[in-house]
Scaffold this motif. Structure first.
Motif, PDB file in Angstrom:
ATOM      1  N   ALA A  80       0.841  -1.203   0.000  1.00  0.00           N
ATOM      2  CA  ALA A  80       0.000   0.000   0.000  1.00  0.00           C
ATOM      3  C   ALA A  80       0.871   1.245   0.000  1.00  0.00           C
ATOM      4  CB  ALA A  80      -0.900  -0.007   1.233  1.00  0.00           C
ATOM      5  N   LYS A  81       0.348   2.308  -0.581  1.00  0.00           N
ATOM      6  CA  LYS A  81       1.108   3.551  -0.610  1.00  0.00           C
ATOM      7  C   LYS A  81       1.048   4.205   0.760  1.00  0.00           C
ATOM      8  CE  LYS A  81       1.594   7.967  -2.917  1.00  0.00           C
ATOM      9  NZ  LYS A  81       3.016   8.081  -2.714  1.00  0.00           N
ATOM     10  N   VAL A  82       2.187   4.613   1.204  1.00  0.00           N
ATOM     11  CA  VAL A  82       2.269   5.271   2.505  1.00  0.00           C
ATOM     12  C   VAL A  82       2.772   6.680   2.293  1.00  0.00           C
ATOM     13  CG1 VAL A  82       3.453   5.299   4.708  1.00  0.00           C
ATOM     14  CG2 VAL A  82       2.679   3.155   3.748  1.00  0.00           C
ATOM     15  N   PHE A  83       2.062   7.629   2.845  1.00  0.00           N
ATOM     16  CA  PHE A  83       2.484   9.027   2.738  1.00  0.00           C
ATOM     17  C   PHE A  83       3.450   9.318   3.868  1.00  0.00           C
ATOM     18  CE2 PHE A  83      -0.257  10.248  -0.565  1.00  0.00           C
ATOM     19  CZ  PHE A  83      -1.450   9.576  -0.394  1.00  0.00           C
ATOM     20  N   PHE A  84       4.718   9.154   3.592  1.00  0.00           N
ATOM     21  CA  PHE A  84       5.674   9.315   4.683  1.00  0.00           C
ATOM     22  C   PHE A  84       6.265  10.704   4.747  1.00  0.00           C
ATOM     23  CE2 PHE A  84       9.092   9.203   1.719  1.00  0.00           C
ATOM     24  CZ  PHE A  84       8.745   8.285   0.762  1.00  0.00           C
ATOM     25  N   GLY A  85       5.852  11.586   3.867  1.00  0.00           N
ATOM     26  CA  GLY A  85       6.411  12.948   3.903  1.00  0.00           C
ATOM     27  C   GLY A  85       5.853  13.718   5.079  1.00  0.00           C
ATOM     28  N   LEU A  86       6.471  14.853   5.333  1.00  0.00           N
ATOM     29  CA  LEU A  86       6.031  15.664   6.463  1.00  0.00           C
ATOM     30  C   LEU A  86       4.994  16.679   6.005  1.00  0.00           C
ATOM     31  CD1 LEU A  86       9.538  16.303   7.952  1.00  0.00           C
ATOM     32  CD2 LEU A  86       7.857  14.679   8.731  1.00  0.00           C
ATOM     33  N   TRP A 406      14.230   0.486   9.002  1.00  0.00           N
ATOM     34  CA  TRP A 406      13.264   0.135   7.964  1.00  0.00           C
ATOM     35  C   TRP A 406      12.980   1.338   7.088  1.00  0.00           C
ATOM     36  CZ3 TRP A 406      11.953  -4.955   8.663  1.00  0.00           C
ATOM     37  CH2 TRP A 406      12.159  -5.477   9.941  1.00  0.00           C
ATOM     38  N   ASP A 407      12.849   1.092   5.788  1.00  0.00           N
ATOM     39  CA  ASP A 407      12.416   2.137   4.863  1.00  0.00           C
ATOM     40  C   ASP A 407      10.903   2.004   4.745  1.00  0.00           C
ATOM     41  OD1 ASP A 407      11.540   3.468   2.542  1.00  0.00           O
ATOM     42  OD2 ASP A 407      13.473   3.236   1.580  1.00  0.00           O
ATOM     43  N   ILE A 408      10.206   3.045   5.156  1.00  0.00           N
ATOM     44  CA  ILE A 408       8.752   2.934   5.214  1.00  0.00           C
ATOM     45  C   ILE A 408       8.142   2.937   3.824  1.00  0.00           C
ATOM     46  CG2 ILE A 408       6.684   4.125   6.000  1.00  0.00           C
ATOM     47  CD1 ILE A 408       8.375   5.198   8.276  1.00  0.00           C
ATOM     48  N   GLY A 409       8.671   3.790   2.962  1.00  0.00           N
ATOM     49  CA  GLY A 409       8.081   3.915   1.635  1.00  0.00           C
ATOM     50  C   GLY A 409       8.106   2.585   0.891  1.00  0.00           C
ATOM     51  N   HIS A 410       9.238   1.903   0.932  1.00  0.00           N
ATOM     52  CA  HIS A 410       9.360   0.654   0.191  1.00  0.00           C
ATOM     53  C   HIS A 410       9.016  -0.554   1.034  1.00  0.00           C
ATOM     54  CE1 HIS A 410      12.072   3.411  -2.062  1.00  0.00           C
ATOM     55  NE2 HIS A 410      11.394   2.895  -3.051  1.00  0.00           N
ATOM     56  N   GLY A 411       8.977  -0.402   2.331  1.00  0.00           N
ATOM     57  CA  GLY A 411       8.636  -1.536   3.170  1.00  0.00           C
ATOM     58  C   GLY A 411       9.761  -2.536   3.318  1.00  0.00           C
ATOM     59  N   LEU A 412      10.992  -2.069   3.352  1.00  0.00           N
ATOM     60  CA  LEU A 412      12.140  -2.978   3.401  1.00  0.00           C
ATOM     61  C   LEU A 412      12.995  -2.704   4.621  1.00  0.00           C
ATOM     62  CD1 LEU A 412      13.345  -2.424  -0.229  1.00  0.00           C
ATOM     63  CD2 LEU A 412      12.029  -4.354   0.583  1.00  0.00           C
ATOM     64  N   MET A 413      13.711  -3.745   5.033  1.00  0.00           N
ATOM     65  CA  MET A 413      14.695  -3.550   6.086  1.00  0.00           C
ATOM     66  C   MET A 413      15.954  -3.006   5.429  1.00  0.00           C
ATOM     67  SD  MET A 413      16.640  -6.295   8.494  1.00  0.00           S
ATOM     68  CE  MET A 413      15.220  -7.233   8.865  1.00  0.00           C
ATOM     69  N   VAL A 414      16.465  -1.932   5.912  1.00  0.00           N
ATOM     70  CA  VAL A 414      17.630  -1.334   5.260  1.00  0.00           C
ATOM     71  C   VAL A 414      18.844  -1.287   6.155  1.00  0.00           C
ATOM     72  CG1 VAL A 414      16.274   0.023   3.663  1.00  0.00           C
ATOM     73  CG2 VAL A 414      16.849   0.983   5.857  1.00  0.00           C
TER      74      VAL A 414
END
Lengths: 510, 250
Positions: A80-86, A406-414
């Motif tokens: 799902a798209k997550v609006f992670f901007g401020l 974690w990168d929220i936008g992509h949903g990955l462990m970074v």
């Protein structure tokens, strides 16, 4: 056994495994060759095999991602798209020149370039595609006192120390003495003027960190006598006779496990084992409301960065979103398989992250209560969460001593930061996101280089499709410093507006 | 108070040794020594509660002895009461879906402190002052003009019969007058059918007092006024707030 919820959860839901297509073909062929229908039946019934196309994962990658009680996250769970901007900061007439505020909404990049150059050009209202619309969720409007606070904030920002590997912050440690292992929660206001401690004896104590004492408002009779038109009316409403360094708040009937100040410093929330969340006024130092909803211990609570909303998570495996003027929760975030240990708002107040004893971290959308991200990888219950100031990343700490990024936008462990030897119970990014501080039950505070951890991310479509990224083994390079305390677990970390670290813990002699 | 030290002396009671063994079997290796005492206490309390309940059930069934069935019933009833567990997952998902469907309510601007309706807050006074009057109270406001002084508003003081008696004392002992002032204030609140009258009497009492009594007493009486007024006013307000209730119950 029949009534045990965990058993029922395990029996009814399927354990999720992610496997590459090639490996899956091999497995299938092997099982069918061996004529071993038993195992194949079990696989079909209880395992959900999420197949992805791409390179099979190395053992190291698999080890990094497993651990959750229900397996890993399915790929579509993180789509799902997550609006992670401020959110955009509102325009305020400032006596000084405009500072970084307006530059924030433009930056979606991990590298925190000096936004000053851009701020002059960004008067045009270019919407950050990753930021939620301003009115996505209703937020309280700014009052005059809030605007004054923001001006103070901006002034302090100019004096902020720029941190980096060569410029580490100083750490000021607040030790709670004579707490007899009863300190269970700590919070510090954003401007670092007040510190609150929740204790196992069900009291909440508020201290003033600055020389200014805590005063409560005068009684109604005295208030009617003062001159309401005078300039210093806010000082006159305070009763000098009640000035003291410490205020004790009584009301809970069980240990206080969570504490949170409101951004405008008027309210304090505390959550307790008695199942209630209490709202205290910091002007009268009395309890205003008790929010009942969880009937089981509430492990954590936090105010939204804009005030008005707050989130709480407890033993009943849900997190609830409340507003201060509603006696019932507005949203219920259900989905975890075990207690919700930690709840945090995203800086734009549109998302809530919850860390649970089922070893997953979930990101929930405040607007409709949906779970938009599931992060697996910890090998123990999660006890601390923090968002990066730019809203893009999440850091989590658990009983396994690792801090995962974690990168929220992509949903990955970074990223994976190894170093602590005991539960990581507090995490905090510095004000501009350059340093991540982690405090643990092993009595140390460690500082990690966040800029380096987040640069050079290979987040192209390919990796997003597969759902994992190659994690470099660079914990040692990222570790900037380890600071030991004298047998005091670090319960709370806080960066002041000028990037000084405040840490808090209770001295527990061994 | 040091965790991890669990060596029990050899002459510890048998129950304590059994409890230590139970903890070891459950996989708990590190615990404070007080934990054993706590667990023993819990076990004792639990067993006595169950057996007491079982005795009650068996006597209810008019049985001569306590039966295994009684004990079983007692265990079942207590388990439903004390050892509740959080609701099951599907139930939580269901109510979450219901709750999350309603859109987030809009926030009214200029609302002051944003708190739930008063009945859900803890801001109401939780005390009521005890009246000192021992006689039968007849709270009819009377005009006992000649009672005290030349002030035309004194009739309102005479709302309670004791006032006529106490009046001569007024000049002599301010302290006793203060206590009398209390009694004047309280009757109006108790005579709730006569609501408008107490409001006025209370207000007028404030007007009288400053010149007759010292400043300390002013504070007391005005406090009384404010608390009584809020107590009176909160009743009509409380009725108004019925409409503010949300419809859905968790």
């Amino acid at each position: 056994m029949k009534g045990n919820e965990t058993m029922l959860d395990f029996r009814t839901s399927k354990f999720v495994l992610r496997i590459s297509r090639d490996s899956y073909q091999l497995l299938k062929r092997h099982l069918q060759e061996k004529q071993n229908n038993q195992i194949w039946n079990i696989v079909q019934e209880h395992l959900y095999i999420d197949i992805f196309d791409g390179m099979p994962r190395s053992k190291q990658q698999i080890d990094a991602m497993v651990g959750s009680l229900a397996g890993e996250a399915k790929r579509e769970a993180n789509k799902a798209k997550v609006f992670f901007g401020l959110l955009k900061e509102p325009e305020i007439e400032v006596p000084l020149d405009d500072e970084d505020e307006e530059g924030e909404n433009e930056e979606g990049k991990p590298k925190k370039k000096k936004p000053k150059k851009d701020s002059l050009g960004s008067k045009s209202k270019k919407q950050d595609p990753n930021a939620p619309p301003q009115n996505r969720i209703p937020l309280p409007e700014l009052k005059d006192s809030d605007k004054l606070d923001k001006i103070m904030n901006m002034k302090e920002t100019t004096k902020r120390v720029r941190l980096g590997p060569d410029c580490l912050p100083s750490i000021c440690f607040y030790t709670f003495l004579n707490a007899y292992q009863g300190l269970t929660a700590v919070d510090v206001t954003d401007d670092s003027s007040l510190i609150a401690g929740g204790f196992a004896d069900s009291t909440v104590r508020v201290w003033s960190v600055t020389p200014k004492k805590l005063r409560s408002v005068k009684q109604a009779s005295d208030l009617s006598l003062i001159d309401k038109e005078s300039d210093d009316v806010l000082e006159r409403i305070m009763d000098e006779k009640t000035a003291s360094e410490l205020k004790i708040l009584y009301g809970h009937s069980g240990p206080v496990y969570g504490a949170s100040f409101s951004p405008d410093r008027n309210y304090l929330l505390s959550s307790s084992e008695d199942g209630t969340v209490r709202l205290w006024s910091l002007q009268t130092f009395t309890c205003l409301v008790g929010y009942k909803g969880h009937n089981y211990p509430v492990w954590d609570t936090q105010f939204s960065p804009y005030g008005y909303y707050f989130v709480s998570g407890g033993h009943d495996r849900v997190a609830r979103l409340w507003a201060t003027d509603h006696y019932q929760p507005l949203r219920i975030f259900a989905g975890h398989l075990a207690d919700v240990n930690c709840t945090r708002f995203h800086p734009n107040s549109n998302y809530v992250a919850t860390g649970s004893a089922d070893r997953t971290v979930r990101l929930w959308d405040v607007l409709n209560g949906n779970c938009v991200r599931i992060f697996t990888g910890h090998k123990g219950p999660i006890h601390s969460l923090t968002f990066s100031p730019n809203g893009r990343f999440l850091a989590t700490g658990a009983t396994d001593g690792r801090v995962l990024l974690w990168d929220i936008g992509h949903g990955l462990m970074v990223g994976e930061l190894k170093g602590h030897t005991d539960t990581v119970c507090s995490l905090r990014f510095s004000r501009d996101g350059e340093i991540l501080a982690s405090g643990s039950m092993d009595n140390t505070v460690r500082l990690w280089d966040a800029i380096k951890a987040f640069e050079d991310l290979e987040t192209d479509d390919f990796t997003t499709a597969t759902g994992h990224v190659n994690l470099p083994e660079n914990s040692q390079e990222l570790l900037l410093g380890t600071y030991m305390t004298k047998s005091t677990p670090v319960v709370h970390l806080h960066f002041t507006r000028r990037n000084l670290v405040l840490a808090a813990g209770a001295y527990s002699p061994q | 108070m040091e965790p991890g030290k669990m060596a029990l002396p050899k002459n510890a009671p048998r129950d304590a040794l059994v409890m230590a063994q139970i903890l070891k079997d459950m996989g708990i290796t590190e615990y404070e020594p007080r934990v054993i005492n706590q667990m023993l206490e819990f076990a004792f309390r639990y067993v006595t509660t169950i057996l007491d309940d079982a005795k009650i059930y068996s006597s209810h069934a008019k049985k001569p002895n306590v039966d295994a069935d009684d004990v079983r019933l007692a265990i079942q009833c207590r388990a439903d009461q004390s050892f509740t567990s959080p609701p099951p997952r599907d139930f939580l998902l269901d109510i979450a879906r219901q709750k999350n469907q309603t859109p987030l309510p809009l926030i009214k601007p200029y609302a002051g402190p944003r708190l739930p309706p008063d009945r859900y807050c803890l801001t109401a006074p939780n005390y009521r002052l005890k009246s000192l009057i021992k006689k039968v109270r007849i709270f009819i406001p009377r005009l006992s003009v000649g009672a005290v002084s030349s002030r035309p508003t004194t009739p309102t003081i005479g709302t309670a019969t004791p006032q006529t008696v106490s009046v001569p004392n007024k000049v002599a002992t301010p302290v006793s007058v203060t206590s009398q002032r209390f009694t004047v204030q309280i009757p109006p609140s108790q005579s709730t059918p006569v609501k408008p009258v107490p409001a006025t009497t209370a207000v007028q009492n404030v007007l009288i007092n400053p010149s007759m009594i010292g400043p300390k007493n002013i504070l007391i009486t005005t406090n009384m006024v404010s608390s009584q007024n809020t107590a009176n006013e909160s009743n009509p307000l409380k009725r108004k707030h019925e409409d503010d209730d949300d419809n859905d119950i968790m």
